[in-house]
Scaffold this active site. Structure first.
Site, mmCIF file in Angstrom:
data_model
loop_
_atom_site.group_PDB
_atom_site.id
_atom_site.type_symbol
_atom_site.label_atom_id
_atom_site.label_comp_id
_atom_site.label_asym_id
_atom_site.label_seq_id
_atom_site.Cartn_x
_atom_site.Cartn_y
_atom_site.Cartn_z
ATOM 1 N N TYR A 154 0.857 -1.198 0.000
ATOM 2 C CA TYR A 154 0.000 0.000 0.000
ATOM 3 C C TYR A 154 0.891 1.246 0.000
ATOM 4 O O TYR A 154 1.796 1.372 0.839
ATOM 5 C CB TYR A 154 -0.928 0.017 1.232
ATOM 6 C CG TYR A 154 -1.935 -1.107 1.148
ATOM 7 C CD1 TYR A 154 -3.105 -0.955 0.410
ATOM 8 C CD2 TYR A 154 -1.672 -2.340 1.736
ATOM 9 C CE1 TYR A 154 -4.002 -2.006 0.269
ATOM 10 C CE2 TYR A 154 -2.562 -3.402 1.599
ATOM 11 C CZ TYR A 154 -3.727 -3.223 0.865
ATOM 12 O OH TYR A 154 -4.597 -4.275 0.705
ATOM 13 N N SER A 155 0.607 2.160 -0.934
ATOM 14 C CA SER A 155 1.351 3.425 -0.972
ATOM 15 C C SER A 155 1.053 4.198 0.299
ATOM 16 O O SER A 155 -0.100 4.244 0.736
ATOM 17 C CB SER A 155 0.889 4.289 -2.145
ATOM 18 O OG SER A 155 0.947 3.575 -3.339
ATOM 19 N N CYS A 335 0.091 6.928 -10.839
ATOM 20 C CA CYS A 335 -0.176 5.968 -9.776
ATOM 21 C C CYS A 335 -1.662 5.630 -9.758
ATOM 22 O O CYS A 335 -2.515 6.507 -9.894
ATOM 23 C CB CYS A 335 0.271 6.543 -8.428
ATOM 24 S SG CYS A 335 0.290 5.290 -7.139
ATOM 25 N N GLU A 375 3.879 3.835 -10.908
ATOM 26 C CA GLU A 375 3.590 2.786 -9.923
ATOM 27 C C GLU A 375 2.107 2.433 -10.063
ATOM 28 O O GLU A 375 1.238 3.108 -9.516
ATOM 29 C CB GLU A 375 3.896 3.260 -8.510
ATOM 30 C CG GLU A 375 3.773 2.116 -7.517
ATOM 31 C CD GLU A 375 4.567 2.395 -6.263
ATOM 32 O OE1 GLU A 375 5.768 2.045 -6.205
ATOM 33 O OE2 GLU A 375 3.990 2.998 -5.350
ATOM 34 N N TYR A 377 -0.917 -0.819 -10.185
ATOM 35 C CA TYR A 377 -1.157 -2.133 -9.600
ATOM 36 C C TYR A 377 -2.497 -2.701 -10.039
ATOM 37 O O TYR A 377 -3.284 -1.995 -10.639
ATOM 38 C CB TYR A 377 -1.093 -2.053 -8.069
ATOM 39 C CG TYR A 377 -1.710 -0.813 -7.436
ATOM 40 C CD1 TYR A 377 -3.078 -0.754 -7.142
ATOM 41 C CD2 TYR A 377 -0.927 0.316 -7.143
ATOM 42 C CE1 TYR A 377 -3.641 0.371 -6.558
ATOM 43 C CE2 TYR A 377 -1.477 1.447 -6.560
ATOM 44 C CZ TYR A 377 -2.839 1.471 -6.275
ATOM 45 O OH TYR A 377 -3.385 2.590 -5.693
HETATM 46 P P1 FAD Z 1 -6.960 -10.223 -2.605
HETATM 47 O O1 FAD Z 1 -7.457 -11.105 -1.537
HETATM 48 O O2 FAD Z 1 -5.507 -10.267 -2.936
HETATM 49 O O3 FAD Z 1 -7.817 -10.468 -3.915
HETATM 50 C C1 FAD Z 1 -7.469 -9.772 -5.110
HETATM 51 C C2 FAD Z 1 -8.729 -9.618 -5.963
HETATM 52 O O4 FAD Z 1 -9.213 -10.885 -6.325
HETATM 53 C C3 FAD Z 1 -9.868 -8.923 -5.211
HETATM 54 O O5 FAD Z 1 -10.469 -7.997 -6.079
HETATM 55 C C4 FAD Z 1 -10.823 -10.059 -4.867
HETATM 56 O O6 FAD Z 1 -12.179 -9.629 -4.788
HETATM 57 C C5 FAD Z 1 -10.590 -11.009 -6.013
HETATM 58 N N1 FAD Z 1 -10.842 -12.419 -5.658
HETATM 59 C C6 FAD Z 1 -10.575 -13.039 -4.495
HETATM 60 N N2 FAD Z 1 -10.933 -14.351 -4.568
HETATM 61 C C7 FAD Z 1 -11.422 -14.542 -5.815
HETATM 62 C C8 FAD Z 1 -11.929 -15.683 -6.525
HETATM 63 N N3 FAD Z 1 -12.010 -16.868 -5.956
HETATM 64 N N4 FAD Z 1 -12.332 -15.493 -7.801
HETATM 65 C C9 FAD Z 1 -12.240 -14.289 -8.414
HETATM 66 N N5 FAD Z 1 -11.757 -13.184 -7.798
HETATM 67 C C10 FAD Z 1 -11.361 -13.321 -6.517
HETATM 68 N N6 FAD Z 1 -4.378 -0.664 -2.983
HETATM 69 C C11 FAD Z 1 -5.043 0.337 -2.361
HETATM 70 O O7 FAD Z 1 -6.234 0.216 -2.063
HETATM 71 N N7 FAD Z 1 -4.379 1.501 -2.014
HETATM 72 C C12 FAD Z 1 -3.068 1.707 -2.295
HETATM 73 O O8 FAD Z 1 -2.520 2.770 -1.980
HETATM 74 C C13 FAD Z 1 -2.363 0.647 -2.950
HETATM 75 N N8 FAD Z 1 -1.056 0.792 -3.242
HETATM 76 C C14 FAD Z 1 -0.387 -0.211 -3.891
HETATM 77 C C15 FAD Z 1 0.958 -0.021 -4.200
HETATM 78 C C16 FAD Z 1 1.653 -1.008 -4.875
HETATM 79 C C17 FAD Z 1 3.105 -0.787 -5.208
HETATM 80 C C18 FAD Z 1 0.982 -2.217 -5.237
HETATM 81 C C19 FAD Z 1 1.720 -3.305 -5.971
HETATM 82 C C20 FAD Z 1 -0.346 -2.411 -4.921
HETATM 83 C C21 FAD Z 1 -1.052 -1.421 -4.247
HETATM 84 N N9 FAD Z 1 -2.402 -1.582 -3.896
HETATM 85 C C22 FAD Z 1 -3.067 -0.556 -3.277
HETATM 86 C C23 FAD Z 1 -3.132 -2.840 -4.160
HETATM 87 C C24 FAD Z 1 -3.041 -3.743 -2.905
HETATM 88 O O9 FAD Z 1 -1.705 -4.193 -2.734
HETATM 89 C C25 FAD Z 1 -3.905 -5.003 -2.990
HETATM 90 O O10 FAD Z 1 -3.614 -5.676 -4.193
HETATM 91 C C26 FAD Z 1 -5.411 -4.720 -2.942
HETATM 92 O O11 FAD Z 1 -5.764 -4.066 -1.725
HETATM 93 C C27 FAD Z 1 -6.205 -6.039 -3.000
HETATM 94 O O12 FAD Z 1 -5.727 -6.870 -1.985
HETATM 95 P P2 FAD Z 1 -6.740 -7.788 -1.156
HETATM 96 O O13 FAD Z 1 -5.932 -8.629 -0.229
HETATM 97 O O14 FAD Z 1 -7.848 -6.997 -0.592
HETATM 98 O O15 FAD Z 1 -7.359 -8.701 -2.297
#
Ligand code: FAD
Length: 377
Positions: A154-155, A335, A375, A377
């Site tokens: 997360y940024s 971003c 950046e 994602y």
């Molecule tokens: P996850 O559990 O990883 O799931 C990912 C997606 O898959 C979700 O949309 C979920 O609904 C879907 N999913 C889960 N299970 C299933 C399934 N069985 N079938 C289909 N789909 C499914 N995010 C922000 O909100 N703010 C930020 O500032 C931010 N900064 C970032 C900076 C960088 C450098 C990077 C790489 C990423 C950043 N992100 C940011 C994204 C963040 O890291 C996460 O990827 C995001 O919050 C989703 O993670 P999660 O664990 O909630 O979802």
């Protein structure tokens, strides 16, 4: 001294709104006993729906004095470093931090939910603006039974001083990932994002495993406080820019005096989805020479062809100026969601070609000069 500090603080509300001061114990070592009777604890009562600071008590422990529009903060010692802190806490040994607050940032008509989350790291996970934290959500990794979840990045949306100006907190801007079944259109909570929901559901006092800080791509060029920064964001992509802009326009730090131009293009769905709009609007009002703020509201505004207004349409509107600024050494940052890049790059390429120069050459030059920061994602 305390009275002076208080009267100065009265002019230094970090964001627009009512400011009131109250007495309480204050333990700053540089105040004498009489001063301790007067606590510079500020209560911000903000009127906007979008403000994440509404009714919060902000203890400005490190505030020494304040100018008319900025909060003066004490250097943390990090300023002398030539390199940012990197990976101080690795996934195998994360730092256990504490949630300070979780606040919904968006209004009722926003599609989806985005939260501002303040995390107390006690000064143990220092960072620079533009870096990210990793978060390991609690529970078991579904792909590796018995192992923890993978790190999510997360940024960081605050400056190195944090929202309370004491160097002990970091703020994140997190969009809740919700899964809707494509056939029924209904939410399927079993497939909702793990970490974003953990963060948005967390409560003050909850523990959180953090790693990092990480990332160097989005750092501000510290050696050039007069640079031009063109910042392009969709949704939560605005997070690092909030940190930059607080550093430029909210905090007064002896080691960083911004004298350049910052230009923010923010793309969201509608007015209710705007993030940190109060802060940005205030900077635009207070520093019109140094800050420009353009919003693209895809569901409310139309582009010149009558279609939805995306951030690339706003960029196109100002493309002549943007290209001139880039020719003069401006930094450009992108971003947000990955999907934003193709549309933006196509627009820049088309505009470049219409003006008779090669976008590929321009892009490779920008990358070579370290003016191009992405950046997504
Ligand atoms: P996850 O559990 O990883 O799931 C990912 C997606 O898959 C979700 O949309 C979920 O609904 C879907 N999913 C889960 N299970 C299933 C399934 N069985 N079938 C289909 N789909 C499914 N995010 C922000 O909100 N703010 C930020 O500032 C931010 N900064 C970032 C900076 C960088 C450098 C990077 C790489 C990423 C950043 N992100 C940011 C994204 C963040 O890291 C996460 O990827 C995001 O919050 C989703 O993670 P999660 O664990 O909630 O979802």
């Amino acid at each position: 001294m305390a009275h002076l500090a208080l009267s100065q603080l009265a002019f230094s509300a970090p964001v627009g709104g009512d400011l009131s001061l109250r007495r309480s114990a204050f333990k700053a070592s540089n105040l004498n006993s009489q001063d301790k009777l007067w606590a510079p604890v500020i209560t911000l009562n903000l009127k906007s729906n979008h403000s994440r600071l509404r009714n919060r008590h902000v203890t400005c422990m490190s505030v020494q004095q304040a100018s008319a529009s900025k909060v003066a903060v004490s250097p943390l010692g990090l300023e002398d470093a030539t390199e940012p802190p990197l990976n101080l806490h690795k996934p195998k040994e994360p730092y256990t931090a504490t949630i300070v607050s979780v606040e919904r940032l968006v209004g009722p008509k926003a599609p989806g939910e985005t939260c501002h989350i303040v995390i107390d790291h006690g000064g143990n996970v220092p960072y620079w603006e533009g870096q990210s934290y990793g978060v390991i959500p609690p529970g078991e990794n579904p792909k590796k039974p018995g192992a923890p979840h993978n790190v999510r990045l997360y940024s960081i949306a605050s400056t190195r001083y944090g929202d309370f100006f004491d160097g002990k907190t970091a703020s994140l801007c997190v969009r809740r990932a919700v899964y809707y079944d494509p056939e029924t259109g209904k939410e399927d909570p079993s497939k909702n994002g793990v970490c974003s929901n953990f963060l948005c559901n967390s409560k003050p006092g909850d523990k959180i495993q953090v790693t990092g800080p990480s990332g160097k791509i989005m750092l501000l060029p510290e050696n050039d406080p007069n640079a031009t920064h063109i910042m392009i964001a969709t949704g939560t992509g605005v997070a690092p820019y909030r940190g930059y802009l607080r550093r430029m326009f909210m905090e007064s730090v002896p080691t960083y005096k911004f004298g350049g131009l910052a230009w923010l293009f923010l793309g969201v769905a509608n007015t209710d989805s705007l993030l940190y709009d109060d802060e940005f609007s205030k900077y635009a009002k207070d520093y019109p020479e140094n800050f420009r703020y353009d919003r693209a509201l895809s569901r409310e505004q139309k582009n010149k062809k009558g279609g939805k207004m995306y951030v690339q349409d706003k960029i196109e509107e100002y493309s002549d100026e943007i290209f001139k600024l880039l020719d003069n050494g401006a930094h450009i940052y992108f971003c947000g969601l990955k999907g934003m890049m193709p549309g933006i790059q196509e627009t820049l390429k088309r505009v470049a070609e219409e003006s008779g120069f090669s976008w590929e050459e321009k892009l490779s030059q920008l990358k070579k000069n370290k003016q191009w920061h992405v950046e997504v994602y």
